[in-house]
Design a protein around this motif. Structure first.
Motif, PDB file in Angstrom:
ATOM      1  N   TRP A  28       0.814  -1.209   0.000  1.00  0.00           N
ATOM      2  CA  TRP A  28       0.000   0.000   0.000  1.00  0.00           C
ATOM      3  C   TRP A  28       0.852   1.265   0.000  1.00  0.00           C
ATOM      4  CZ3 TRP A  28      -4.932   0.629  -1.127  1.00  0.00           C
ATOM      5  CH2 TRP A  28      -5.748  -0.492  -1.113  1.00  0.00           C
ATOM      6  N   SER A  29       2.133   1.114   0.313  1.00  0.00           N
ATOM      7  CA  SER A  29       3.009   2.277   0.259  1.00  0.00           C
ATOM      8  C   SER A  29       3.140   2.804  -1.168  1.00  0.00           C
ATOM      9  CB  SER A  29       4.397   1.927   0.810  1.00  0.00           C
ATOM     10  OG  SER A  29       5.033   0.956  -0.011  1.00  0.00           O
ATOM     11  N   GLU A  30       2.924   1.913  -2.143  1.00  0.00           N
ATOM     12  CA  GLU A  30       2.969   2.345  -3.545  1.00  0.00           C
ATOM     13  C   GLU A  30       1.858   3.335  -3.856  1.00  0.00           C
ATOM     14  OE1 GLU A  30       5.193   1.608  -6.199  1.00  0.00           O
ATOM     15  OE2 GLU A  30       6.306   1.201  -4.368  1.00  0.00           O
ATOM     16  N   TYR A  31       0.762   3.246  -3.106  1.00  0.00           N
ATOM     17  CA  TYR A  31      -0.344   4.159  -3.376  1.00  0.00           C
ATOM     18  C   TYR A  31       0.036   5.595  -3.065  1.00  0.00           C
ATOM     19  CZ  TYR A  31      -5.096   5.857  -3.868  1.00  0.00           C
ATOM     20  OH  TYR A  31      -6.205   6.552  -4.288  1.00  0.00           O
ATOM     21  N   LEU A  32       0.911   5.781  -2.097  1.00  0.00           N
ATOM     22  CA  LEU A  32       1.402   7.130  -1.812  1.00  0.00           C
ATOM     23  C   LEU A  32       2.198   7.685  -2.987  1.00  0.00           C
ATOM     24  CD1 LEU A  32       2.525   6.721   1.908  1.00  0.00           C
ATOM     25  CD2 LEU A  32       0.594   8.067   1.068  1.00  0.00           C
ATOM     26  N   ARG A  33       2.985   6.823  -3.632  1.00  0.00           N
ATOM     27  CA  ARG A  33       3.731   7.274  -4.815  1.00  0.00           C
ATOM     28  C   ARG A  33       2.780   7.621  -5.959  1.00  0.00           C
ATOM     29  NH1 ARG A  33       5.017   5.260  -9.385  1.00  0.00           N
ATOM     30  NH2 ARG A  33       4.226   3.198  -8.848  1.00  0.00           N
ATOM     31  N   ILE A  34       1.730   6.813  -6.103  1.00  0.00           N
ATOM     32  CA  ILE A  34       0.729   7.081  -7.143  1.00  0.00           C
ATOM     33  C   ILE A  34       0.035   8.418  -6.874  1.00  0.00           C
ATOM     34  CG2 ILE A  34      -1.480   6.297  -8.120  1.00  0.00           C
ATOM     35  CD1 ILE A  34      -0.487   3.406  -7.539  1.00  0.00           C
ATOM     36  N   LEU A  35      -0.298   8.672  -5.608  1.00  0.00           N
ATOM     37  CA  LEU A  35      -0.942   9.934  -5.257  1.00  0.00           C
ATOM     38  C   LEU A  35      -0.045  11.126  -5.590  1.00  0.00           C
ATOM     39  CD1 LEU A  35      -2.606   9.062  -1.829  1.00  0.00           C
ATOM     40  CD2 LEU A  35      -3.784   9.582  -3.973  1.00  0.00           C
ATOM     41  N   LYS A  36       1.254  10.979  -5.338  1.00  0.00           N
ATOM     42  CA  LYS A  36       2.180  12.069  -5.675  1.00  0.00           C
ATOM     43  C   LYS A  36       2.193  12.319  -7.183  1.00  0.00           C
ATOM     44  CE  LYS A  36       6.929  13.701  -5.039  1.00  0.00           C
ATOM     45  NZ  LYS A  36       7.082  14.141  -6.445  1.00  0.00           N
ATOM     46  N   ASP A  37       2.191  11.245  -7.968  1.00  0.00           N
ATOM     47  CA  ASP A  37       2.148  11.402  -9.435  1.00  0.00           C
ATOM     48  C   ASP A  37       0.839  12.069  -9.866  1.00  0.00           C
ATOM     49  OD1 ASP A  37       4.610  10.244  -9.642  1.00  0.00           O
ATOM     50  OD2 ASP A  37       3.859   8.241 -10.133  1.00  0.00           O
ATOM     51  N   LEU A  38      -0.258  11.684  -9.221  1.00  0.00           N
ATOM     52  CA  LEU A  38      -1.544  12.300  -9.544  1.00  0.00           C
ATOM     53  C   LEU A  38      -1.539  13.788  -9.188  1.00  0.00           C
ATOM     54  CD1 LEU A  38      -4.048   9.547  -8.339  1.00  0.00           C
ATOM     55  CD2 LEU A  38      -3.685  10.302 -10.693  1.00  0.00           C
ATOM     56  N   TYR A  39      -0.898  14.113  -8.070  1.00  0.00           N
ATOM     57  CA  TYR A  39      -0.794  15.517  -7.669  1.00  0.00           C
ATOM     58  C   TYR A  39      -0.036  16.317  -8.715  1.00  0.00           C
ATOM     59  CZ  TYR A  39       0.802  19.601  -4.980  1.00  0.00           C
ATOM     60  OH  TYR A  39       1.082  20.875  -4.564  1.00  0.00           O
ATOM     61  N   ASP A  40       1.093  15.787  -9.178  1.00  0.00           N
ATOM     62  CA  ASP A  40       1.871  16.488 -10.215  1.00  0.00           C
ATOM     63  C   ASP A  40       1.059  16.636 -11.497  1.00  0.00           C
ATOM     64  OD1 ASP A  40       4.020  16.652  -8.490  1.00  0.00           O
ATOM     65  OD2 ASP A  40       4.963  14.806  -9.205  1.00  0.00           O
ATOM     66  N   THR A  41       0.311  15.588 -11.832  1.00  0.00           N
ATOM     67  CA  THR A  41      -0.513  15.631 -13.045  1.00  0.00           C
ATOM     68  C   THR A  41      -1.657  16.629 -12.907  1.00  0.00           C
ATOM     69  OG1 THR A  41      -0.006  13.306 -13.438  1.00  0.00           O
ATOM     70  CG2 THR A  41      -1.871  14.224 -14.658  1.00  0.00           C
ATOM     71  N   SER A  42      -2.227  16.726 -11.712  1.00  0.00           N
ATOM     72  CA  SER A  42      -3.385  17.602 -11.499  1.00  0.00           C
ATOM     73  C   SER A  42      -3.058  19.069 -11.767  1.00  0.00           C
ATOM     74  CB  SER A  42      -3.912  17.438 -10.067  1.00  0.00           C
ATOM     75  OG  SER A  42      -3.023  18.033  -9.126  1.00  0.00           O
ATOM     76  N   LYS A  43      -1.779  19.442 -11.653  1.00  0.00           N
ATOM     77  CA  LYS A  43      -1.388  20.834 -11.867  1.00  0.00           C
ATOM     78  C   LYS A  43      -1.508  21.247 -13.331  1.00  0.00           C
ATOM     79  CE  LYS A  43       1.917  20.676  -8.036  1.00  0.00           C
ATOM     80  NZ  LYS A  43       3.339  20.810  -7.637  1.00  0.00           N
ATOM     81  N   VAL A  44      -1.612  20.261 -14.212  1.00  0.00           N
ATOM     82  CA  VAL A  44      -1.650  20.544 -15.651  1.00  0.00           C
ATOM     83  C   VAL A  44      -3.055  20.923 -16.113  1.00  0.00           C
ATOM     84  CG1 VAL A  44      -1.176  19.584 -17.954  1.00  0.00           C
ATOM     85  CG2 VAL A  44       0.264  18.934 -16.003  1.00  0.00           C
ATOM     86  N   PHE A  45      -4.073  20.403 -15.437  1.00  0.00           N
ATOM     87  CA  PHE A  45      -5.453  20.563 -15.912  1.00  0.00           C
ATOM     88  C   PHE A  45      -6.243  21.522 -15.024  1.00  0.00           C
ATOM     89  CE2 PHE A  45      -3.930  16.357 -17.107  1.00  0.00           C
ATOM     90  CZ  PHE A  45      -4.172  16.353 -18.470  1.00  0.00           C
ATOM     91  N   ASP A  46      -7.042  22.338 -15.639  1.00  0.00           N
ATOM     92  CA  ASP A  46      -7.851  23.317 -14.922  1.00  0.00           C
ATOM     93  C   ASP A  46      -8.808  22.626 -13.949  1.00  0.00           C
ATOM     94  OD1 ASP A  46      -6.640  25.350 -16.283  1.00  0.00           O
ATOM     95  OD2 ASP A  46      -8.231  25.587 -17.788  1.00  0.00           O
ATOM     96  N   GLY A  47      -8.767  23.062 -12.708  1.00  0.00           N
ATOM     97  CA  GLY A  47      -9.685  22.544 -11.700  1.00  0.00           C
ATOM     98  C   GLY A  47      -9.300  21.210 -11.102  1.00  0.00           C
ATOM     99  N   ALA A  48      -8.310  20.525 -11.700  1.00  0.00           N
ATOM    100  CA  ALA A  48      -7.967  19.180 -11.227  1.00  0.00           C
ATOM    101  C   ALA A  48      -7.275  19.214  -9.871  1.00  0.00           C
ATOM    102  CB  ALA A  48      -7.082  18.473 -12.255  1.00  0.00           C
ATOM    103  N   GLU A  49      -6.416  20.216  -9.660  1.00  0.00           N
ATOM    104  CA  GLU A  49      -5.696  20.278  -8.390  1.00  0.00           C
ATOM    105  C   GLU A  49      -6.661  20.520  -7.225  1.00  0.00           C
ATOM    106  OE1 GLU A  49      -1.966  22.662  -6.258  1.00  0.00           O
ATOM    107  OE2 GLU A  49      -2.431  23.022  -8.382  1.00  0.00           O
ATOM    108  N   GLU A  50      -7.627  21.403  -7.450  1.00  0.00           N
ATOM    109  CA  GLU A  50      -8.620  21.663  -6.406  1.00  0.00           C
ATOM    110  C   GLU A  50      -9.417  20.403  -6.091  1.00  0.00           C
ATOM    111  OE1 GLU A  50     -12.526  24.508  -5.613  1.00  0.00           O
ATOM    112  OE2 GLU A  50     -11.225  24.878  -7.344  1.00  0.00           O
ATOM    113  N   MET A  51      -9.762  19.653  -7.144  1.00  0.00           N
ATOM    114  CA  MET A  51     -10.498  18.401  -6.954  1.00  0.00           C
ATOM    115  C   MET A  51      -9.641  17.388  -6.186  1.00  0.00           C
ATOM    116  SD  MET A  51     -12.111  15.880  -9.860  1.00  0.00           S
ATOM    117  CE  MET A  51     -12.897  17.292 -10.677  1.00  0.00           C
ATOM    118  N   PHE A  52      -8.352  17.342  -6.526  1.00  0.00           N
ATOM    119  CA  PHE A  52      -7.418  16.426  -5.868  1.00  0.00           C
ATOM    120  C   PHE A  52      -7.389  16.679  -4.360  1.00  0.00           C
ATOM    121  CE2 PHE A  52      -3.129  15.636  -4.232  1.00  0.00           C
ATOM    122  CZ  PHE A  52      -2.908  14.322  -4.620  1.00  0.00           C
TER     123      PHE A  52
END
Length: 398
Positions: A28-52
């Motif tokens: 389950w520690s891998e899920y933290l790495r996935i969340l970090k990748d999702l966070y970096d990705t969310s910065k690219v799309f409008d509204g995604a970071e707020e949703m994250f």
């Protein structure tokens, strides 16, 4: 993200109620790495970071549980602190404490101290202030002169006693806040103590060691002190407890009618009058300050300079030496990171604890007896004393 967190919560709830087959294992520690990748990705799309952040805020206890369970020393998961609203106290404390070096449990390597109770501050300074940092990181062994008791309880008592001495106003090292006598910040006039800077470094070491040993010493820092240790600029709101009078005066200046200020009715320039050790002097807040007239256009700048001089410039040496003492145990590169991991209230919990009354019944229910039974008269007396003690404290402070 939402479905995954709900799945974890449901499985854990099932296990707690007697279910089997689900373990929060290392995968389950891998899920933290996935969340970090999702966070970096969310910065690219409008509204995604707020949703994250919205999803993580809703599941902050589960996120915090993952962080506490799987983030180890050297792990890069400080991204969760970009929005502290998605973490709880346990999570922030964990991320702060893993910045400390690991303590090696080696009895032969412990830094030994033999302290006279009547000379707690002076003798503790010799043992802690003069020691090499690496010897202190190995752990402490504490003993009071002419007393046989040793162990964790004696060490905790020493931490409380020496901290009480360090922050005692008689020694002029720290001053307490008028609005909250538990809170302290460095005394601008501490130079009356001939070795005050050495003692500030010693004080930093003591607090760092208390944090490392997870001992609550019964004092807390004021916000102006905490902000400087975290590398944050001190603002007007930060001085509310440290100097209520100056706070109110600055608020009034900022809220005054512009025409009234521009009439020069206040007669201010960019200087500060201060009295220290019986001497009165005028200090310029900036180069040429005595020739700069105060007006409605520069009043915010004036207030900011006044605050910086009162609570930053005047205690810069004291803060620097205290920080060096902390860094002797923690390391200089991680010092600001440690304080940036925490809110002031988190550090309050770590150094002071909760103001809530201790639950005697809960304490009693989780006590393990050695060579005694719960029905023994000595044990009954002990719990009765505890009840009377906490009842008297509650009556005194209420």
């Amino acid at each position: 993200m939402d479905e995954c967190f709900r799945f974890i919560a449901e499985c854990l709830a099932s296990k707690e109620s007697g279910g089997r087959g689900f373990v929060l294992n290392d995968s389950w520690s891998e899920y933290l790495r996935i969340l970090k990748d999702l966070y970096d990705t969310s910065k690219v799309f409008d509204g995604a970071e707020e949703m994250f952040w919205t999803v993580l805020r809703f599941h902050k206890n589960m996120l915090s549980a993952l962080v506490v369970a799987f983030v180890k020393r050297g792990g890069d998961h400080r991204w969760v602190l970009d929005n502290k609203g998605v973490t709880n106290f346990e999570c922030r404390r964990h991320l702060a404490m893993i910045l400390f070096p690991a303590v090696e449990e080696d009895f032969d390597m412990l830094h030994e101290m033999l302290i006279d109770r009547s000379q707690v501050l002076a003798e503790s300074f010799e043992y802690i202030g003069r020691a090499k940092p690496e010897s202190l990181r190995s752990g402490l062994f504490m003993e009071f002169k002419n007393e046989k008791a040793t162990g964790p309880g004696v060490l905790r008592e020493w931490f409380v006693l020496v901290s009480r001495e360090i922050f005692d106003s008689r020694h002029a090292l720290f001053v307490s806040c008028p609005n909250d006598c538990r809170r302290f910040y460095p005394n601008p006039a501490s130079k009356v103590h001939p070795r005050h800077l050495e003692y500030f470094r010693f004080a930093g070491r003591v607090i760092a060691l208390a944090l490392l040993e997870r001992v609550q010493v019964g004092i807390v820092f004021d916000r102006v002190f905490f902000a400087q240790l975290a590398g944050i600029r001190v603002s007007l709101e930060d001085i509310r407890d440290a100097d209520p009078c100056l706070y109110r005066s600055c608020k009034q200046i900022l809220e005054m009618d512009a025409d009234f200020i521009d009439s020069d009715a206040l007669g201010l320039t960019f200087v500060r009058e201060l009295e220290e050790l019986g001497c009165r002097e005028v200090v310029e807040l900036c180069p040429g300050g005595k020739n700069i007239e105060f007006n409605s256009q520069n009043r915010e700048h004036y207030v900011d300079l006044l605050i910086q001089h009162c609570f930053v410039t005047s205690i810069s040496e004291q803060v620097a030496n205290f920080a060096q003492g902390l860094a002797d145990i923690l390391s200089s590169s991680k010092l600001q990171q440690f304080f940036q991991c925490l809110e002031l209230e988190d550090l309050d919990w770590m150094l002071y604890g909760s103001e809530n009354t201790i639950s005697i019944e809960d304490w009693k229910a989780h006590t393990v007896y050695k060579d005694y039974k719960e029905s023994d008269c000595q044990i009954s007396w002990f719990w009765e004393v505890c009840r009377l003690y906490w009842s008297s404290l509650f009556f005194f402070f209420s």
